[in-house]
Design a protein around this motif. Sequence first.
Motif, mmCIF file in Angstrom:
data_model
loop_
_atom_site.group_PDB
_atom_site.id
_atom_site.type_symbol
_atom_site.label_atom_id
_atom_site.label_comp_id
_atom_site.label_asym_id
_atom_site.label_seq_id
_atom_site.Cartn_x
_atom_site.Cartn_y
_atom_site.Cartn_z
ATOM 1 N N SER A 310 53.909 39.345 48.339
ATOM 2 C CA SER A 310 54.205 39.240 49.742
ATOM 3 C C SER A 310 53.330 38.451 50.516
ATOM 4 O O SER A 310 52.526 37.680 49.901
ATOM 5 N N VAL A 311 53.492 38.090 51.845
ATOM 6 C CA VAL A 311 52.661 37.379 52.732
ATOM 7 C C VAL A 311 52.625 38.175 53.937
ATOM 8 O O VAL A 311 53.587 38.985 54.630
ATOM 9 N N THR A 312 51.325 38.187 54.604
ATOM 10 C CA THR A 312 50.834 38.917 55.950
ATOM 11 C C THR A 312 50.381 37.853 56.766
ATOM 12 O O THR A 312 49.211 37.057 56.162
ATOM 13 N N ARG A 313 50.565 37.724 57.791
ATOM 14 C CA ARG A 313 49.909 36.803 58.922
ATOM 15 C C ARG A 313 48.793 37.797 59.454
ATOM 16 O O ARG A 313 49.029 39.014 59.997
ATOM 17 N N ILE A 314 47.420 36.956 59.257
ATOM 18 C CA ILE A 314 46.379 37.894 59.643
ATOM 19 C C ILE A 314 45.786 37.265 60.873
ATOM 20 O O ILE A 314 44.772 37.748 61.708
ATOM 21 N N ALA A 315 46.178 35.919 61.345
ATOM 22 C CA ALA A 315 45.704 35.472 62.592
ATOM 23 C C ALA A 315 46.514 34.366 63.000
ATOM 24 O O ALA A 315 47.670 33.960 62.080
ATOM 25 N N THR A 316 46.594 33.359 64.042
ATOM 26 C CA THR A 316 47.501 32.603 64.380
ATOM 27 C C THR A 316 47.685 31.490 63.255
ATOM 28 O O THR A 316 48.566 30.944 63.148
ATOM 29 N N SER A 317 46.525 31.145 62.705
ATOM 30 C CA SER A 317 46.532 29.947 61.829
ATOM 31 C C SER A 317 46.381 30.445 60.393
ATOM 32 O O SER A 317 46.587 29.576 59.432
ATOM 33 N N GLU A 318 46.423 31.664 60.177
ATOM 34 C CA GLU A 318 46.146 32.225 58.485
ATOM 35 C C GLU A 318 47.036 33.205 58.154
ATOM 36 O O GLU A 318 47.465 33.876 58.883
ATOM 37 N N MET A 319 47.132 33.213 56.851
ATOM 38 C CA MET A 319 48.111 34.162 56.184
ATOM 39 C C MET A 319 47.381 34.523 54.830
ATOM 40 O O MET A 319 46.726 33.892 54.268
ATOM 41 N N ILE A 320 47.536 35.800 54.539
ATOM 42 C CA ILE A 320 47.109 36.409 53.173
ATOM 43 C C ILE A 320 48.502 36.437 52.303
ATOM 44 O O ILE A 320 49.485 37.267 52.661
ATOM 45 N N VAL A 321 48.546 35.813 51.165
ATOM 46 C CA VAL A 321 49.509 35.798 50.003
ATOM 47 C C VAL A 321 49.118 36.532 49.014
ATOM 48 O O VAL A 321 48.022 36.489 48.453
ATOM 49 N N VAL A 322 49.983 37.756 48.496
ATOM 50 C CA VAL A 322 49.633 38.677 47.513
ATOM 51 C C VAL A 322 50.396 37.885 46.293
ATOM 52 O O VAL A 322 51.771 37.615 46.377
ATOM 53 N N LEU A 323 49.992 37.557 45.075
ATOM 54 C CA LEU A 323 50.521 36.807 44.204
ATOM 55 C C LEU A 323 50.524 37.966 42.841
ATOM 56 O O LEU A 323 49.556 38.564 42.596
ATOM 57 N N GLY A 324 51.463 37.802 42.092
ATOM 58 C CA GLY A 324 51.437 38.555 40.652
ATOM 59 C C GLY A 324 51.567 37.530 39.653
ATOM 60 O O GLY A 324 52.371 36.713 39.644
ATOM 61 N N LEU A 325 50.613 37.598 38.798
ATOM 62 C CA LEU A 325 50.475 36.793 37.447
ATOM 63 C C LEU A 325 51.496 36.861 36.868
ATOM 64 O O LEU A 325 52.374 37.835 36.439
ATOM 65 N N GLY A 326 51.833 35.656 36.073
ATOM 66 C CA GLY A 326 53.005 35.758 35.056
ATOM 67 C C GLY A 326 54.215 35.178 35.654
ATOM 68 O O GLY A 326 54.436 34.969 37.008
ATOM 69 N N THR A 327 55.137 34.614 34.858
ATOM 70 C CA THR A 327 56.300 34.035 35.385
ATOM 71 C C THR A 327 57.183 35.142 36.235
ATOM 72 O O THR A 327 58.023 34.672 37.057
ATOM 73 N N ASP A 328 57.058 36.255 35.346
ATOM 74 C CA ASP A 328 57.852 37.332 36.255
ATOM 75 C C ASP A 328 57.035 38.021 37.271
ATOM 76 O O ASP A 328 57.792 38.811 38.138
ATOM 77 N N GLY A 329 55.724 37.749 37.583
ATOM 78 C CA GLY A 329 54.922 38.184 38.730
ATOM 79 C C GLY A 329 54.716 39.678 38.545
ATOM 80 O O GLY A 329 54.296 40.183 39.570
ATOM 81 N N LEU A 330 54.879 40.226 37.307
ATOM 82 C CA LEU A 330 54.573 41.831 37.058
ATOM 83 C C LEU A 330 52.884 41.702 36.543
ATOM 84 O O LEU A 330 52.546 43.126 36.263
ATOM 85 N N GLY A 331 52.340 40.707 36.401
ATOM 86 C CA GLY A 331 50.705 40.859 36.100
ATOM 87 C C GLY A 331 50.028 41.394 37.226
ATOM 88 O O GLY A 331 50.449 41.866 38.300
ATOM 89 N N GLY A 332 48.624 41.101 36.869
ATOM 90 C CA GLY A 332 47.614 41.452 37.832
ATOM 91 C C GLY A 332 47.916 40.860 39.310
ATOM 92 O O GLY A 332 48.495 39.698 39.264
ATOM 93 N N ARG A 333 47.449 41.635 40.184
ATOM 94 C CA ARG A 333 47.444 40.994 41.512
ATOM 95 C C ARG A 333 46.256 39.993 41.989
ATOM 96 O O ARG A 333 45.042 40.471 41.656
ATOM 97 N N LEU A 334 46.667 39.193 42.731
ATOM 98 C CA LEU A 334 45.692 38.061 43.434
ATOM 99 C C LEU A 334 46.130 38.011 44.599
ATOM 100 O O LEU A 334 47.013 37.936 45.081
ATOM 101 N N LEU A 335 44.952 37.425 45.345
ATOM 102 C CA LEU A 335 45.057 37.270 46.775
ATOM 103 C C LEU A 335 44.766 35.713 46.998
ATOM 104 O O LEU A 335 43.997 35.100 46.292
ATOM 105 N N ALA A 336 45.523 35.084 48.144
ATOM 106 C CA ALA A 336 44.944 33.799 48.391
ATOM 107 C C ALA A 336 45.183 33.740 50.013
ATOM 108 O O ALA A 336 46.204 34.413 50.583
ATOM 109 N N ARG A 337 44.242 33.236 50.625
ATOM 110 C CA ARG A 337 44.098 33.030 51.827
ATOM 111 C C ARG A 337 44.584 31.594 52.074
ATOM 112 O O ARG A 337 43.564 30.743 51.835
#
Length: 366
Positions: A310-337
């Motif tokens: 998922s992706v969430t806009r948190i400011a005019t210039s920034e976004m928080i991206v939720v990532l799922g580890l693994g090629t299928d994305g079913l692993g642990g969750r990670l955040l990227a700003r």
Amino acid sequence: MNRAGSIEAAFKGQLGSFTLDAEFTAPASGVTGLFGPSASGKTTLLRCIAGLQRFAEGYCAVDGELWQDKSSFRPTHRRAVGYVFQEASLFPHLSVTGNLLYGTRGRSPKPPADSIGFQDVVTLLGLSTLVDRSPKHLSGGERQRVAVGRALLSQPKLLLMDEPLSALDAQTKSEILPFLQRLRDSLSLPIIYVSHDMREIERLAEYLILMEAGRVRAAGRLNQLQSDPAAPLAREQIATVTFDSVVSGYDAGYGLATLTVEGGQFIAPMANVTIGNRQRVTIAAADVSLARELPLRTTVLNNLPCRIVSVTRIATSEMIVVLGLGTDGLGGRLLARITRWSWDQNKFAEGMAIYCQIKSVTLLAS
């Protein structure tokens, strides 16, 4: 309600101008962190669980044992609860042994077979060289360890810890935290741990309750709340996600350990490695970047396949991206700003398979 294996609490009432209206269910095992800003109601909620504060509307059950509801109220001295306050409050006229044994007063002379004994507490909390000392000859950290031991010897069914490290300096905190981790790992005793310091919560807790203005804002597993963009933690500049990994490999020549988590593996510098050991790590959202293709010839050790959840806009210039580890994305969750510019320029989209570059993996002392 009133289920075995859980702590269930719901309290509603007024204290002056402060209103508490808090309800949660947490596991009756491990450490549950109670986190929030000052005056959010953390201590009031803890006092309600202990029976020290009573409201007209209150419910509390611990591991299937009812402590209070609309028609009944078990007073504090009849609740199997140990309470560790911000200050150790040891009895100055008693030795360390005397203070520890004070926790056994009023208890059955024949405690249950699974109870914790005096020597167990002394060993667990590293008090063997201190038992004959007076409290006035103890450091702040030593006094707090004795206070924890006194609470344990009351044979509690639930241990409540109200910011037990808040009065200690950073060095003393770092000295006492390993003892609290040992306590967590050695005893099958549920602990509710209050703190306004997320670093302590990350070290100790598996479950988290977020409080704000007298209410429970969110409750769930620590890493789930950390990676939930709807929860306040993910929107902070210092947002991190905690992982419990297993040491699965070690390159002695380079001093690099392989840490296996759900959906992937991290590589991190590490000493004193034992294969198979658990290792808790945190990864800051600011230390994660995204790439459409596998980066080549880079100094970044960790370049892992993942999917954009998922992706969430948190400011005019920034976004928080939720990532799922693994090629299928079913692993642990990670955040990227990341910046909105980077998102648009790379034409990222939810569900896309990409790579995450992790610049730093922070090891939490085990």
